[in-house]
Every structure is written in C-alpha cells, then in structure tokens.
Design a protein around this motif. Structure first.
Motif, PDB file in Angstrom:
ATOM      1  N   ILE A  85       0.827  -1.207   0.000  1.00 52.72           N
ATOM      2  CA  ILE A  85       0.000   0.000   0.000  1.00 52.72           C
ATOM      3  C   ILE A  85       0.866   1.263   0.000  1.00 52.72           C
ATOM      4  N   VAL A  86       1.921   1.276   0.816  1.00 54.87           N
ATOM      5  CA  VAL A  86       2.810   2.442   0.845  1.00 54.87           C
ATOM      6  C   VAL A  86       3.454   2.644  -0.520  1.00 54.87           C
ATOM      7  N   LYS A  87       3.919   1.558  -1.145  1.00 53.36           N
ATOM      8  CA  LYS A  87       4.533   1.670  -2.476  1.00 53.36           C
ATOM      9  C   LYS A  87       3.523   2.225  -3.479  1.00 53.36           C
ATOM     10  N   MET A  88       2.301   1.728  -3.438  1.00 56.79           N
ATOM     11  CA  MET A  88       1.275   2.196  -4.357  1.00 56.79           C
ATOM     12  C   MET A  88       0.990   3.688  -4.130  1.00 56.79           C
ATOM     13  N   PHE A  89       0.924   4.103  -2.876  1.00 58.88           N
ATOM     14  CA  PHE A  89       0.673   5.506  -2.547  1.00 58.88           C
ATOM     15  C   PHE A  89       1.826   6.386  -3.036  1.00 58.88           C
ATOM     16  N   CYS A  90       3.062   5.964  -2.788  1.00 55.46           N
ATOM     17  CA  CYS A  90       4.231   6.741  -3.225  1.00 55.46           C
ATOM     18  C   CYS A  90       4.281   6.861  -4.744  1.00 55.46           C
ATOM     19  N   GLN A  91       3.957   5.770  -5.447  1.00 50.36           N
ATOM     20  CA  GLN A  91       3.959   5.826  -6.902  1.00 50.36           C
ATOM     21  C   GLN A  91       2.817   6.704  -7.419  1.00 50.36           C
ATOM     22  N   ARG A  92       1.676   6.653  -6.779  1.00 50.64           N
ATOM     23  CA  ARG A  92       0.547   7.490  -7.199  1.00 50.64           C
ATOM     24  C   ARG A  92       0.913   8.968  -7.100  1.00 50.64           C
TER      25      ARG A  92
END
Length: 193
Positions: free
Chosen positions: A19-26
């Motif tokens: 989730i953190v990776k997805m948020f950072c990429q978003r």
C-alpha cells in the motif's frame, strides 16, 4: 496466540509495504495496479483471476488467523512462521529494488527498466516468491482445507502470470537483454551455471 500475533504482524508489514509503495507511486503519477487494465483475451483473464485469487487468499487467511483455525503441529507452525517472515522480507527487498519500475500486472504504456540487481540477481520473480512464501507460511501456521485450496489457487495464478504474461512481455520489451538475464537467473530462486 503467538502465531496469531506473528501472522497479523507479517500481514500488516507485507500488505503495508504494498500500500505504501502504491501511494508513493501514485504521488509520482504512476498507476501501480495494472492488473487487467487495457488488456484482452488470455492476458486479461489471467490478471483479473490473479487479482481475485489474491483478494480471496488474503480474506480467507485473515479470517483463519483471527479465528485461530488450525490443524497443524507445533513444528509446522514454527516452520510456517519462518516462511511467512522470510516471504515478507523477500517481498520488501523486491519492491525496494524495483524502485519505480514495479507494477502489479504488466503495463503496455509505462516505460520501465529491466531490473537485474539486488535480489533480482538471485530470483527473476522475488515479489511472487515473497507472496508464495507468505501464503505457504500462513497455511502451515493455520492449516485448514479452505485456506489450502485458496492458497494453491493463488500460487497457480501467480505462476501463470509469470509464464504466460510477464515473461512474454519482458521478452518483447527488453529482447536480448531479458533473454540473457533469463539464462543466468532462475525463475524463482538461484543462479544458473
């Protein structure tokens, strides 16, 4: 009770990383979840089914953990704890090493690089290996037939994603560079001689 604590911690860290990776990429304008998007035929079918399998195994696994449903012996549960912790470490290493090249599913439009360093020197698919180790570990800690069936289903779908979707995509995108890498590093674990 200790195995419930380990399982909840492992699931929290594993999916928290996702989730953190997805948020950072978003925040960088990158769409991490590419599963089934803009695809047709077999590729879409595999990616959508893989996503369903992932949600299903997470849901059933979490329910088994919360209800402490298990028919495993203590040694199997200890082995499961080690596997699930190892799977989480492998997954985190894969996500960190991939940096912004990481996607869930293949992207036909995003320009990415072929990552062959770090953990990718020892596994062409460490993120999938991490998922598999996590699922096997949870299954050993909380063995029951429902969790067994959904875990096997998810692992089969991940394997199909690799052999039917990702390998073809990587060969088309990176050509000879990927073929050379494929000859040197095993699909799941180890270097070839």
């Amino acid at each position: 009770m200790i195995f419930q604590g380990i399982a909840i911690a492992v699931l929290s860290v594993f999916y928290g990383c996702y989730i953190v990776k997805m948020f950072c990429q978003r925040k960088k304008g990158i769409q991490t979840d590419q599963m089934g998007k803009g695809k047709t035929g077999l590729v879409k079918g595999i990616e959508v089914t893989m996503k369903i399998a992932a949600i299903l195994v997470f849901s059933v696994g979490l329910l088994c953990v919360l209800l402490n449903v298990n028919f495993s012996s203590l040694p199997l549960r200890i082995g499961g704890a080690v596997l699930s912790i190892s799977g989480t470490a492998v997954f985190i290493a894969a996500v960190i090493t991939m940096q912004d090249n990481w996607r869930a599913g293949v992207s036909q439009t995003d320009k990415t690089e072929l990552v062959t360093s770090g953990i990718y020197q020892y596994s062409r698919n460490p993120a999938f290996l991490g998922f598999d180790l996590l699922y096997l570990g949870l299954l050993l800690m909380f063995f029951n037939w429902a969790l067994c069936v959904v875990s096997i289903f998810a692992m089969v779908m991940y394997h199909l994603q690799i052999v039917k979707v990702e390998e073809a995509f990587l060969q088309a995108a990176f050509g000879e560079e990927y073929l050379k890498y494929k000859k040197e590093v095993c699909r799941y674990l180890g270097r070839k001689r």
